[in-house]
Scaffold this motif. Structure first.
Motif, PDB file in Angstrom:
ATOM      1  N   GLY A 108     -36.028  30.874 -36.414  1.00 22.14           N
ATOM      2  CA  GLY A 108     -36.622  29.761 -35.698  1.00 22.14           C
ATOM      3  C   GLY A 108     -35.932  28.436 -35.922  1.00 22.14           C
ATOM      4  O   GLY A 108     -36.492  27.381 -35.600  1.00 22.14           O
ATOM      5  N   GLU A 109     -34.701  28.452 -36.435  1.00 19.64           N
ATOM      6  CA  GLU A 109     -33.978  27.220 -36.743  1.00 19.64           C
ATOM      7  C   GLU A 109     -32.967  26.826 -35.682  1.00 19.64           C
ATOM      8  O   GLU A 109     -32.301  25.804 -35.798  1.00 19.64           O
ATOM      9  CB  GLU A 109     -33.245  27.389 -38.086  1.00 19.64           C
ATOM     10  CG  GLU A 109     -34.152  27.664 -39.269  1.00 19.64           C
ATOM     11  CD  GLU A 109     -35.065  26.486 -39.569  1.00 19.64           C
ATOM     12  OE1 GLU A 109     -34.642  25.333 -39.342  1.00 19.64           O
ATOM     13  OE2 GLU A 109     -36.197  26.719 -40.021  1.00 19.64           O
ATOM     14  N   ALA A 110     -32.820  27.661 -34.641  1.00 22.07           N
ATOM     15  CA  ALA A 110     -31.773  27.414 -33.647  1.00 22.07           C
ATOM     16  C   ALA A 110     -32.083  26.168 -32.826  1.00 22.07           C
ATOM     17  O   ALA A 110     -33.165  26.032 -32.251  1.00 22.07           O
ATOM     18  CB  ALA A 110     -31.627  28.618 -32.737  1.00 22.07           C
ATOM     19  N   GLN A 111     -31.133  25.250 -32.788  1.00 31.26           N
ATOM     20  CA  GLN A 111     -31.203  24.077 -31.932  1.00 31.26           C
ATOM     21  C   GLN A 111     -30.133  24.208 -30.849  1.00 31.26           C
ATOM     22  O   GLN A 111     -29.226  25.037 -30.941  1.00 31.26           O
ATOM     23  CB  GLN A 111     -30.991  22.815 -32.748  1.00 31.26           C
ATOM     24  CG  GLN A 111     -32.027  22.619 -33.849  1.00 31.26           C
ATOM     25  CD  GLN A 111     -31.757  21.380 -34.674  1.00 31.26           C
ATOM     26  OE1 GLN A 111     -31.168  20.407 -34.184  1.00 31.26           O
ATOM     27  NE2 GLN A 111     -32.182  21.392 -35.935  1.00 31.26           N
ATOM     28  N   LEU A 112     -30.228  23.380 -29.834  1.00 36.65           N
ATOM     29  CA  LEU A 112     -29.309  23.495 -28.712  1.00 36.65           C
ATOM     30  C   LEU A 112     -27.863  23.370 -29.163  1.00 36.65           C
ATOM     31  O   LEU A 112     -27.003  24.148 -28.723  1.00 36.65           O
ATOM     32  CB  LEU A 112     -29.640  22.433 -27.657  1.00 36.65           C
ATOM     33  CG  LEU A 112     -28.761  22.453 -26.399  1.00 36.65           C
ATOM     34  CD1 LEU A 112     -28.892  23.780 -25.668  1.00 36.65           C
ATOM     35  CD2 LEU A 112     -29.121  21.281 -25.479  1.00 36.65           C
ATOM     36  N   TRP A 113     -27.577  22.441 -30.068  1.00 35.33           N
ATOM     37  CA  TRP A 113     -26.197  22.254 -30.482  1.00 35.33           C
ATOM     38  C   TRP A 113     -25.700  23.453 -31.283  1.00 35.33           C
ATOM     39  O   TRP A 113     -24.507  23.804 -31.218  1.00 35.33           O
ATOM     40  CB  TRP A 113     -26.022  20.947 -31.252  1.00 35.33           C
ATOM     41  CG  TRP A 113     -26.567  20.926 -32.656  1.00 35.33           C
ATOM     42  CD1 TRP A 113     -27.815  20.537 -33.045  1.00 35.33           C
ATOM     43  CD2 TRP A 113     -25.856  21.295 -33.848  1.00 35.33           C
ATOM     44  NE1 TRP A 113     -27.941  20.646 -34.410  1.00 35.33           N
ATOM     45  CE2 TRP A 113     -26.752  21.101 -34.930  1.00 35.33           C
ATOM     46  CE3 TRP A 113     -24.571  21.765 -34.108  1.00 35.33           C
ATOM     47  CZ2 TRP A 113     -26.400  21.365 -36.249  1.00 35.33           C
ATOM     48  CZ3 TRP A 113     -24.209  22.027 -35.433  1.00 35.33           C
ATOM     49  CH2 TRP A 113     -25.109  21.828 -36.476  1.00 35.33           C
ATOM     50  N   HIS A 114     -26.612  24.094 -32.055  1.00 33.98           N
ATOM     51  CA  HIS A 114     -26.229  25.322 -32.757  1.00 33.98           C
ATOM     52  C   HIS A 114     -25.784  26.388 -31.768  1.00 33.98           C
ATOM     53  O   HIS A 114     -24.739  27.035 -31.942  1.00 33.98           O
ATOM     54  CB  HIS A 114     -27.421  25.885 -33.559  1.00 33.98           C
ATOM     55  CG  HIS A 114     -27.830  25.070 -34.721  1.00 33.98           C
ATOM     56  ND1 HIS A 114     -29.152  24.977 -35.142  1.00 33.98           N
ATOM     57  CD2 HIS A 114     -27.108  24.298 -35.572  1.00 33.98           C
ATOM     58  CE1 HIS A 114     -29.227  24.190 -36.197  1.00 33.98           C
ATOM     59  NE2 HIS A 114     -27.994  23.770 -36.481  1.00 33.98           N
TER      60      HIS A 114
END
Length: 438
Positions: A108-114
């Protein structure tokens, strides 16, 4: 070339061809199983993290932009280094980036930039893998068996895509998309291990010559000197871009809003896979004399999925459209690979393949990134109808090129030649244009 020399050449290449072809086919099946599910998973991972259609397009563009930037370098490298080593290195990068993507989504840590960064790394890996893989495949078969071998290879790969797309859609409907990405990472690891055993001893080593810049110029001259080649590459720069926007951005959105979610879209992609399987099976037996004429006529049906999504068709109708499209694109794909194998010298295959890929994907980042804003400006249905119209327009235009209509199949075996350093290459070395990977 005499018949005796032809037989000698074919006999010399028979052992590595059989071994390499088997390894290449097995590895392609494994990666196809993982990748077809992962493409769906990536889009739904963005949507489930709170993103919208524009964010899906940005992630898709983040994969294709590095692919465009590094493709030509990848092609030159693949003609200078042992191709199997380039393929294994690229698979390793894809394994690491997809594993990290899966971990971030699952935690649940995925961000758009990742997601953009990690899919960008996948694009870099593909930029080096694609030209090396195509050159390796084409060098593993003789002229007489090439068309059937290419059809069998594609049939095996697309057979795996049937299960991969359906399984990916089902898995996403039942669990976190991160698990599908994890499966894709594992597939890259296994496929890379298989490709490490490819044999390149039958391919003569390149003699010292120019650097990468000289190699790129040489590949460019091969492309621009063949009207059938550059015309089709220009055609597919548009076709691939609009198909990419329709299927990577609009398809998941239509599935979510009109068809009931990921599972129906997975079924539609699986129907496309069934069609490609049927088309490849057809091409194991059918050998059209005018290779590119038959292939280009079969590009017109690529407009059908965009039109089907624009209506939108019910799931059964969309699956039927995707099935027909799959058959048609395989007729083109096998014909195109056979034409390249027949017309391009072996030692330049990866460079020419890189220009082919570059032309085909150059506009994809723009198209996928613009898909969201275009939808907001004119509406989703209108944007999809525009995609369909562009495919028809550019495909009709390429039929006006005489070489596309008239290029015919040959049955002679192409001899692998040892490349000689050209005066241009020696001059480039003297000037220190780009130095030695050779």
């Amino acid at each position: 070339m005499t018949s005796a020399s032809t037989s000698s050449s074919a006999g010399h290449r028979s052992l590595p061809a059989g071994r390499n072809f088997g390894l290449l086919t097995a590895a392609a099946i494994i990666t196809s199983l993982g990748t077809n599910g992962a493409l769906i998973a990536a889009a739904f991972a963005v949507l489930e993290s709170g993103g919208d259609g524009g964010d899906v397009g940005l992630v898709a563009a983040a994969r294709t932009a590095p692919l465009v930037l590094f493709l030509l370098i990848g092609g030159a490298v693949a003609d200078r280094l042992p191709r199997h080593r380039v393929m294994v290195a690229a698979n390793t990068l894809n394994f690491l980036s997809q594993a990290a993507f899966a971990w971030l989504v699952l935690t649940g840590e995925a961000q758009l930039w990742h997601m953009m960064l990690l899919t960008g790394l996948c694009g870099i890996g593909q930029a080096f893998f694609g030209p090396a893989s195509e050159g390796m495949l084409m060098s593993s078969v003789s002229g007489e068996q090439a068309a059937r071998a290419f059809a069998f290879f594609r049939m095996s790969m697309h057979g795996a895509a049937i299960g991969g797309a359906a399984l990916g859609g089902a898995m996403i409907a039942a669990m976190d998309p991160g698990w599908v990405l994890a499966v894709d990472a594992a597939a890259f690891a296994v496929a890379g291990a298989l490709r490490a055993f490819l044999d390149v001893s039958h391919i003569p080593a390149r003699l010292p010559g120019g650097g990468l810049l000289a190699d790129l110029r040489d590949g460019w001259h091969e492309v621009v000197g063949r009207p059938w080649l550059w015309a089709v590459v220009l055609q597919f720069s548009v076709v691939v871009a609009v198909v990419g926007a329709a299927e990577a951005v609009y398809g998941p959105l239509v599935a979510r809003d009109e068809l009931g979610g990921a599972r129906p879209w997975g079924f539609a992609l699986a129907a496309f896979g069934v069609g490609t399987l049927g088309g490849a099976l057809l091409m194991t037996r059918w050998k059209p004399r005018r290779l590119l004429l038959a292939g280009t006529l079969c590009v017109f049906p690529l407009a059908l999925p965009s039109a089907g999504l624009a209506i939108p068709l019910p799931v059964a109708g969309l699956c039927a459209v995707m099935f027909v499209t799959g058959i048609a694109i395989e007729v083109f794909g096998v014909s195109w690979m056979t034409a390249l194998h027949q017309e391009i010298p072996e030692e330049k295959l990866s460079r020419v393949s890189a220009y082919d890929w570059f032309g085909s994907v150059a506009m994809v980042p723009l198209a996928t990134a613009a898909a969201g804003p275009v939808e907001s400006l004119v509406g989703r249905s209108e944007a999809l109808w525009g995609c369909a119209a562009l495919i028809v327009l550019v495909t009709g235009g390429v039929l006006f090129v005489p070489d596309v209509r008239n290029l015919t199949r040959r049955t002679t075996v192409k001899k692998i030649s040892v490349p000689e350093p050209s005066r241009e290459s020696e001059s480039a070395d003297a000037e220190g244009a780009v130095g030695g990977l050779g």
